[in-house]
Design a protein around this motif. Structure first.
Motif, mmCIF file in Angstrom:
data_model
loop_
_atom_site.group_PDB
_atom_site.id
_atom_site.type_symbol
_atom_site.label_atom_id
_atom_site.label_comp_id
_atom_site.label_asym_id
_atom_site.label_seq_id
_atom_site.Cartn_x
_atom_site.Cartn_y
_atom_site.Cartn_z
ATOM 1 N N GLY A 18 11.509 -1.536 -4.115
ATOM 2 C CA GLY A 18 12.461 -0.474 -4.428
ATOM 3 C C GLY A 18 11.685 0.711 -4.970
ATOM 4 N N GLY A 19 12.027 1.163 -6.169
ATOM 5 C CA GLY A 19 11.314 2.279 -6.788
ATOM 6 C C GLY A 19 10.255 1.852 -7.784
ATOM 7 N N ILE A 20 9.943 0.570 -7.824
ATOM 8 C CA ILE A 20 8.991 0.026 -8.798
ATOM 9 C C ILE A 20 7.655 -0.256 -8.126
ATOM 10 C CG2 ILE A 20 8.531 -1.875 -10.400
ATOM 11 C CD1 ILE A 20 11.610 -2.271 -10.538
ATOM 12 N N PHE A 21 6.590 0.262 -8.717
ATOM 13 C CA PHE A 21 5.244 -0.050 -8.238
ATOM 14 C C PHE A 21 4.749 -1.312 -8.944
ATOM 15 C CE2 PHE A 21 3.043 3.614 -5.994
ATOM 16 C CZ PHE A 21 4.222 4.198 -5.564
ATOM 17 N N VAL A 22 4.091 -2.168 -8.187
ATOM 18 C CA VAL A 22 3.459 -3.374 -8.734
ATOM 19 C C VAL A 22 1.971 -3.242 -8.438
ATOM 20 C CG1 VAL A 22 3.300 -5.884 -8.655
ATOM 21 C CG2 VAL A 22 5.527 -4.775 -8.307
ATOM 22 N N GLU A 23 1.176 -3.191 -9.490
ATOM 23 C CA GLU A 23 -0.274 -3.030 -9.347
ATOM 24 C C GLU A 23 -0.984 -4.245 -9.916
ATOM 25 O OE1 GLU A 23 -2.165 -0.899 -7.894
ATOM 26 O OE2 GLU A 23 -1.207 1.057 -7.872
ATOM 27 N N TYR A 24 -1.953 -4.735 -9.157
ATOM 28 C CA TYR A 24 -2.837 -5.785 -9.661
ATOM 29 C C TYR A 24 -4.147 -5.108 -10.046
ATOM 30 C CZ TYR A 24 -5.961 -9.746 -9.932
ATOM 31 O OH TYR A 24 -6.888 -10.656 -10.368
ATOM 32 N N PHE A 25 -4.392 -5.010 -11.342
ATOM 33 C CA PHE A 25 -5.607 -4.382 -11.851
ATOM 34 C C PHE A 25 -6.670 -5.467 -12.053
ATOM 35 C CE2 PHE A 25 -2.317 -1.288 -13.497
ATOM 36 C CZ PHE A 25 -2.610 -0.299 -12.577
ATOM 37 N N GLU B 231 0.798 -1.235 0.000
ATOM 38 C CA GLU B 231 0.000 0.000 0.000
ATOM 39 C C GLU B 231 0.833 1.288 0.000
ATOM 40 O OE1 GLU B 231 -3.550 0.052 -0.160
ATOM 41 O OE2 GLU B 231 -3.211 -2.055 -0.582
ATOM 42 N N PRO B 232 1.823 1.402 -0.890
ATOM 43 C CA PRO B 232 2.582 2.653 -0.958
ATOM 44 C C PRO B 232 1.731 3.779 -1.541
ATOM 45 C CG PRO B 232 3.154 1.278 -2.810
ATOM 46 C CD PRO B 232 2.236 0.455 -1.926
ATOM 47 N N LYS C 58 -4.830 10.859 -3.986
ATOM 48 C CA LYS C 58 -5.138 9.992 -2.839
ATOM 49 C C LYS C 58 -4.940 8.515 -3.160
ATOM 50 C CE LYS C 58 -8.457 13.313 -1.056
ATOM 51 N NZ LYS C 58 -9.822 13.603 -0.710
ATOM 52 N N PHE C 59 -4.187 8.231 -4.210
ATOM 53 C CA PHE C 59 -4.024 6.851 -4.652
ATOM 54 C C PHE C 59 -2.974 6.116 -3.837
ATOM 55 C CE2 PHE C 59 -5.471 8.997 -8.570
ATOM 56 C CZ PHE C 59 -6.616 8.253 -8.801
ATOM 57 N N ARG C 60 -3.222 4.822 -3.683
ATOM 58 C CA ARG C 60 -2.252 3.906 -3.077
ATOM 59 C C ARG C 60 -2.021 2.781 -4.076
ATOM 60 N NH1 ARG C 60 -1.066 3.915 2.214
ATOM 61 N NH2 ARG C 60 -2.096 5.438 3.523
ATOM 62 N N GLY C 61 -0.805 2.305 -4.088
ATOM 63 C CA GLY C 61 -0.472 1.179 -4.943
ATOM 64 C C GLY C 61 -0.679 -0.121 -4.181
ATOM 65 N N ASP C 62 -0.550 -1.216 -4.885
ATOM 66 C CA ASP C 62 -0.643 -2.516 -4.217
ATOM 67 C C ASP C 62 0.683 -2.851 -3.537
ATOM 68 O OD1 ASP C 62 -3.322 -3.003 -4.925
ATOM 69 O OD2 ASP C 62 -2.704 -3.703 -6.904
ATOM 70 N N PHE C 63 1.782 -2.671 -4.277
ATOM 71 C CA PHE C 63 3.105 -2.989 -3.739
ATOM 72 C C PHE C 63 4.135 -2.026 -4.313
ATOM 73 C CE2 PHE C 63 0.705 -6.896 -4.453
ATOM 74 C CZ PHE C 63 0.684 -7.443 -3.185
ATOM 75 N N ARG C 64 5.243 -1.886 -3.581
ATOM 76 C CA ARG C 64 6.413 -1.197 -4.116
ATOM 77 C C ARG C 64 7.621 -2.066 -3.793
ATOM 78 N NH1 ARG C 64 6.793 4.725 -2.782
ATOM 79 N NH2 ARG C 64 6.845 3.961 -0.663
#
Length: 100
Positions: A43-50, A28-29, A35-41
């Motif tokens: 390092g500097g890479i976001f990983v999103e499950y759409f 939840e980065p 107001k968005f949160r990602g699924d995972f980070r």
């Protein structure tokens, strides 16, 4: 498996994969704006499950997250339900980025 709270089976699958491969990840980065949160980070890479791809409201949010990543030069790994059909598909998607 690592104690992270996941909001879908798809997120749990990705979280467990990262954990089992020893890939340190944050859950939840926050995105740099909005107001968005990602699924995972990782390092500097976001990983999103759409996972709700195809839902008009969700697709609008997806496009905004992709735009914000481009705007702020954040690498994004976008994972969709089709990528979770088999372990090998998920591995192919993540192994390229994280060199597992």
């Amino acid at each position: 498996k690592d104690g992270h709270v996941c909001f879908s089976l798809g997120e749990k699958t990705i979280d467990d994969y990262l954990f089992l491969k020893g890939i340190l990840h944050e859950k939840e980065p926050k995105y740099p704006e909005g107001k968005f949160r990602g699924d995972f980070r990782v390092g500097g890479i976001f990983v999103e499950y759409f996972g709700l791809s195809g839902n008009p409201g969700y697709d609008k949010k997806t496009k905004m997250k992709i735009y914000l990543c481009k705007k702020h030069n954040i690498d994004l790994v976008a994972i969709y339900p089709k990528d979770l059909v088999s372990q090998s598909k998920l591995e192919k998607k993540l192994n390229i980025v994280f060199k597992v």
